[in-house]
Design a protein around this motif. Structure first.
Motif, PDB file in Angstrom:
ATOM      1  N   GLN A 267       0.820  -1.211   0.000  1.00 17.13           N
ATOM      2  CA  GLN A 267       0.000   0.000   0.000  1.00 17.13           C
ATOM      3  C   GLN A 267       0.854   1.262   0.000  1.00 17.13           C
ATOM      4  N   ILE A 268       2.093   1.184   0.506  1.00 24.36           N
ATOM      5  CA  ILE A 268       2.941   2.390   0.593  1.00 24.36           C
ATOM      6  C   ILE A 268       3.308   2.905  -0.801  1.00 24.36           C
ATOM      7  N   PRO A 269       3.921   2.097  -1.673  1.00 31.49           N
ATOM      8  CA  PRO A 269       4.181   2.622  -3.027  1.00 31.49           C
ATOM      9  C   PRO A 269       2.901   2.928  -3.800  1.00 31.49           C
TER      10      PRO A 269
ATOM     11  N   GLY B 148       8.754   1.739  -2.638  1.00 34.37           N
ATOM     12  CA  GLY B 148       8.692   0.286  -2.583  1.00 34.37           C
ATOM     13  C   GLY B 148       9.976  -0.324  -2.054  1.00 34.37           C
ATOM     14  N   PHE B 149      11.106   0.221  -2.472  1.00 28.08           N
ATOM     15  CA  PHE B 149      12.396  -0.311  -2.029  1.00 28.08           C
ATOM     16  C   PHE B 149      12.567  -0.134  -0.522  1.00 28.08           C
TER      17      PHE B 149
ATOM     18  N   ASN C 215      13.093 -10.153  -3.328  1.00 25.95           N
ATOM     19  CA  ASN C 215      12.308 -10.851  -4.348  1.00 25.95           C
ATOM     20  C   ASN C 215      10.879 -10.332  -4.371  1.00 25.95           C
ATOM     21  N   MET C 216      10.346  -9.993  -3.198  1.00 17.58           N
ATOM     22  CA  MET C 216       9.035  -9.364  -3.120  1.00 17.58           C
ATOM     23  C   MET C 216       9.042  -8.016  -3.839  1.00 17.58           C
ATOM     24  N   TYR C 217      10.095  -7.245  -3.611  1.00 19.82           N
ATOM     25  CA  TYR C 217      10.208  -5.933  -4.258  1.00 19.82           C
ATOM     26  C   TYR C 217      10.226  -6.079  -5.784  1.00 19.82           C
ATOM     27  N   LEU C 218      11.000  -7.038  -6.283  1.00 26.63           N
ATOM     28  CA  LEU C 218      11.030  -7.242  -7.725  1.00 26.63           C
ATOM     29  C   LEU C 218       9.665  -7.662  -8.256  1.00 26.63           C
TER      30      LEU C 218
ATOM     31  N   ALA D  12      22.887   5.372   5.516  1.00 28.21           N
ATOM     32  CA  ALA D  12      23.636   4.651   4.492  1.00 28.21           C
ATOM     33  C   ALA D  12      22.751   4.373   3.281  1.00 28.21           C
ATOM     34  N   PHE D  13      21.500   4.018   3.533  1.00 29.65           N
ATOM     35  CA  PHE D  13      20.577   3.719   2.432  1.00 29.65           C
ATOM     36  C   PHE D  13      20.213   4.980   1.652  1.00 29.65           C
ATOM     37  N   LEU D  14      19.961   6.076   2.362  1.00 34.22           N
ATOM     38  CA  LEU D  14      19.604   7.317   1.674  1.00 34.22           C
ATOM     39  C   LEU D  14      20.754   7.825   0.820  1.00 34.22           C
ATOM     40  N   ASN D  15      21.966   7.777   1.346  1.00 32.24           N
ATOM     41  CA  ASN D  15      23.131   8.234   0.578  1.00 32.24           C
ATOM     42  C   ASN D  15      23.392   7.348  -0.630  1.00 32.24           C
ATOM     43  N   ALA D  16      23.201   6.026  -0.460  1.00 32.74           N
ATOM     44  CA  ALA D  16      23.381   5.112  -1.595  1.00 32.74           C
ATOM     45  C   ALA D  16      22.333   5.374  -2.670  1.00 32.74           C
ATOM     46  N   LEU D  17      21.095   5.610  -2.256  1.00 32.85           N
ATOM     47  CA  LEU D  17      20.036   5.898  -3.220  1.00 32.85           C
ATOM     48  C   LEU D  17      20.297   7.201  -3.963  1.00 32.85           C
ATOM     49  N   GLN D  18      20.825   8.206  -3.249  1.00 31.52           N
ATOM     50  CA  GLN D  18      21.130   9.464  -3.924  1.00 31.52           C
ATOM     51  C   GLN D  18      22.182   9.252  -5.012  1.00 31.52           C
TER      52      GLN D  18
END
Length: 256
Positions: free
Chosen positions: A29-31, A44-45, A170-173, A103-109
């Motif tokens: 529901q979030i994405p 979603g990620f 795998n759920m995300y994909l 770490a996740f936010l910087n990697a996504l940027q």
């Protein structure tokens, strides 16, 4: 159970649970709150990364993350400065904490500024070894954590080469790649095919799969994912992971 009966059961249950009313009780529901491709895939990620534990807690914490990103995740990822990260102080979901989130936010940027976004980064990682899709997540993980990070943060992305079932990724994909008229999965990534997907294996799907004689392996690891998915490919080579709805529904909602 005969193969013909198994196919009928799984197709009926996939049809039953692959419906839009499934969305309101699921982290997907979030994405679904977004319409822009990049917002959907980032939301979603991050939701899939924290998708373990109680569903209500997962959804509440994912909503909190979206609010902290001004409910515009793509714009936030592209443009945040270091001073903007203070707002995430105190965020925690089980063992995923503020340091992990940074770490996740910087990697996504970095991925969105220089690598064409998550779809391109993951698709390129999966091209490394087409015969061993577990290598794809290993390659993506290495790339994702190529910037500054704490060692502890690496545990929040899977590594099938070390046995991980990679359930959340795998759920995300599945969310991003599967496409049908039901409206649950998004199907916004076209660089990969639903035929390439692997089942998001969890306690519900594995238990039901063993009862239906689709899975013989005792451990819920990557080898089990491959074994089960290959069985499902024989039932539907083009869309084997549609049976995630059937197996999960039978296990989580019907206690099969």
């Amino acid at each position: 159970m005969k193969k013909s009966e198994l196919i009928v059961l799984l197709n009926e249950k996939a049809e039953q649970y692959n419906r839009t009313d499934f969305i309101e009780t699921d982290p997907i529901q979030i994405p679904h709150r977004f319409s822009k491709k990049e917002d959907i895939e980032i939301a979603g990620f991050l939701t899939s990364v924290i998708a373990w534990g109680q569903r209500k807690t997962i959804i509440n914490n994912a909503l909190k993350l979206m609010e902290l990103m001004d409910n515009a995740p793509h714009d936030f990822i592209l443009n945040f400065k270091e001073k903007d990260l203070a707002r995430f102080q105190g965020f925690v979901h089980r063992t995923f904490n503020y340091d992990d989130l940074l770490a996740f936010l910087n990697a996504l940027q970095r991925i969105y500024r220089s690598e064409g976004g998550l779809e391109n980064a993951i698709a390129e990682s999966f091209k490394v070894d087409l015969q061993n899709p577990g290598t794809g997540w290993n390659t993506f993980k290495t790339n994702f954590f190529s910037g500054p990070h704490l060692v502890r943060s690496k545990k929040h992305l899977p590594d099938p080469l070390k046995g991980s079932a990679a359930k959340r990724m795998n759920m995300y994909l599945r969310w991003m790649i599967r496409s049908d008229e039901k409206g649950v999965d998004f199907g916004i990534w076209k660089t990969m095919s639903p035929a390439q997907l692997y089942l998001p294996l969890d306690v519900h799907t594995s238990r039901v799969a063993r009862k239906l004689k689709l899975l013989s392996r005792k451990q819920d690891d990557w080898k089990a994912v491959v074994e089960l998915t290959e069985k499902l490919r024989k039932l539907d080579p083009e869309d084997p992971v549609k049976y995630d709805f059937a197996l999960f529904g039978l296990g989580a909602f019907e206690k099969y």
